[in-house]
Design an enzyme around this catalytic site. Structure first.
Site, short mmCIF file in Angstrom:
data_model
loop_
_atom_site.label_atom_id
_atom_site.label_comp_id
_atom_site.label_asym_id
_atom_site.label_seq_id
_atom_site.Cartn_x
_atom_site.Cartn_y
_atom_site.Cartn_z
N LYS A 1 0.82 -1.21 0.00
CA LYS A 1 0.00 0.00 0.00
C LYS A 1 0.85 1.25 0.00
O LYS A 1 0.46 2.27 -0.58
CB LYS A 1 -0.93 0.03 1.22
CG LYS A 1 -2.16 -0.84 1.04
CD LYS A 1 -3.22 -0.51 2.08
CE LYS A 1 -4.41 -1.43 1.96
NZ LYS A 1 -5.31 -1.33 3.11
N LYS B 1 -5.93 -10.43 -7.21
CA LYS B 1 -7.22 -10.54 -6.53
C LYS B 1 -8.26 -9.62 -7.20
O LYS B 1 -7.92 -8.52 -7.63
CB LYS B 1 -7.00 -10.11 -5.08
CG LYS B 1 -8.19 -10.25 -4.17
CD LYS B 1 -7.75 -10.08 -2.72
CE LYS B 1 -8.81 -9.34 -1.91
NZ LYS B 1 -8.56 -9.32 -0.48
N LYS C 1 -11.99 -3.77 -6.36
CA LYS C 1 -12.72 -2.60 -6.84
C LYS C 1 -11.76 -1.51 -7.28
O LYS C 1 -12.14 -0.60 -7.99
CB LYS C 1 -13.63 -2.08 -5.73
CG LYS C 1 -12.89 -1.88 -4.42
CD LYS C 1 -13.73 -2.29 -3.24
CE LYS C 1 -12.87 -2.35 -1.97
NZ LYS C 1 -13.55 -2.94 -0.86
#
Ligand code: TRP
Length: 334
Positions: free
Chosen positions: A115, A197, A200
């Site tokens: 991240k 994965k 969204k």
């Protein structure tokens, strides 16, 4: 009988639009677990602000997420569904846990590394201590089991390490949680890059199926899903696209991917895609109907949130009080 049931804790971030991956990987399973366990399900809005959120959007997505949990069939009367930010004990316990967590441990977290490279302009300390907040979530409710996808396994391991460490110092204060591995559907991959994965945050909207996609969109996205040129329907690491389609089908039908593989053996990719599309549409249609019904009922959503926060707080503050006593804080009136 009630109190002999094991406790489950799980959380879902109210960020971004919800996808089929969230549903099959998490919320559908939450509804199944409620028969056997005593469940706490948090809409973890405090985790969500570790990356920049638009406040209006965030509030809306919190309600969306709550509505989805209810639409999936989780019963808020028998279990506890709540917004994390409405139970102050999470932040309070987190502080204490922070003081028993090492920088080195947090530095090793692969999700932090990933991240912080994705949000290089906003590597805030919340992003760094994210797993400690997650540990607080879990430990406050004395959870025995935590259903998590493979991307959260490392965070759960850290939670266990912190609990074991503090139990060693203070005597048994925390239940040491274990991972609950879902039988199927734990990991749904992107339709466009099936080695990643389903997310969204995928820039390509064809990579994911949104929970509120209509039938036409769903069928078009599955038709466009990346496969391979081998032509044979089987599960194999070198066939991530086909494997993913079979896994989606299996998760919906509550069968194993191997059973799905057998069902489609000898068919062509077009037939597989049609079978998968049918399954998704059949699954999502009734879910969407319930969702729209619940989502517009503001009063219901507010009531569930208020009651959930109250139930959660009564357990969470009891644990927090115990921990505060153990670390040597002055006695506290709740
Ligand atoms: N970090 C989890 C995720 O992104 C969400 C989460 C927060 C969670 N607290 C939790 C999951 C506690 C399980 C238990 O998926």
């Amino acid at each position: 009988m009630e109190n002999t049931k094991k406790t489950i804790y799980s959380g879902i971030q109210p960020s971004g639009i919800l996808t089929l991956g969230n549903y099959l990987g998490a919320v559908k399973n939450w509804a199944l677990l409620q028969e056997e366990y005593n469940c706490y399900y948090g809409v973890v809005d405090m985790h969500a602000i570790t990356v920049r959120q638009n406040p209006t959007e965030l509030r809306k997505r919190c309600a969306d997420t709550m509505a989805l949990i209810l639409a999936a069939g989780v019963d808020p009367e028998r279990h506890t569904v709540y917004y994390q930010s409405q139970v102050g004990a999470h932040a309070e316990l987190m502080w204490i846990l922070n003081c028993f967590t090492y920088m080195g441990e947090l530095n090793r977290m692969t999700q932090f590394k990933e991240k912080s490279s994705r949000h290089a302009d906003n590597i805030n300390s919340g992003l760094f201590t994210y797993p400690v907040l997650m540990a607080a979530d879990i430990l406050l409710y004395n959870a025995d089991l935590v259903p998590v996808g493979s991307d959260q396994r490392q965070h759960l391991e850290l939670t266990r390490d912190i609990a074991i460490r503090m139990n060693g110092i203070f005597g048994d204060i925390f239940t040491v949680p274990e991972a609950y591995i879902a039988k199927a559907g734990a990991r749904i991959m992107s339709l466009q890059s099936p080695e990643k994965k389903m997310s969204k945050s995928d820039e390509n909207v064809n990579g994911f199926i949104a929970l509120l996609d209509d039938e036409k969109t769903i069928r078009a996205k599955i038709r466009r899903a990346v496969t391979d040129s081998d032509g044979e329907i089987r599960l194999a690491p070198e066939k991530p696209g086909i494997t993913n389609l079979l896994s989606i089908y299996a998760a919906i039908k509550k069968i194993t991917p191997e059973e799905a593989e057998k069902e489609f053996a000898g068919m062509n990719y077009g037939q597989l895609k049609e079978g998968v599309s049918d399954a998704i549409v059949d699954e999502l249609k009734p879910l969407q109907e319930r969702y729209y019904e619940i989502r517009k009922d503001k009063e219901l959503l507010n009531r569930v949130a208020a009651e959930g926060a109250e139930k959660a707080a009564s357990v969470a503050y009891r644990t927090l009080g115990k921990v505060q006593r153990k670390v040597g804080f002055a006695p506290r009136k709740l």
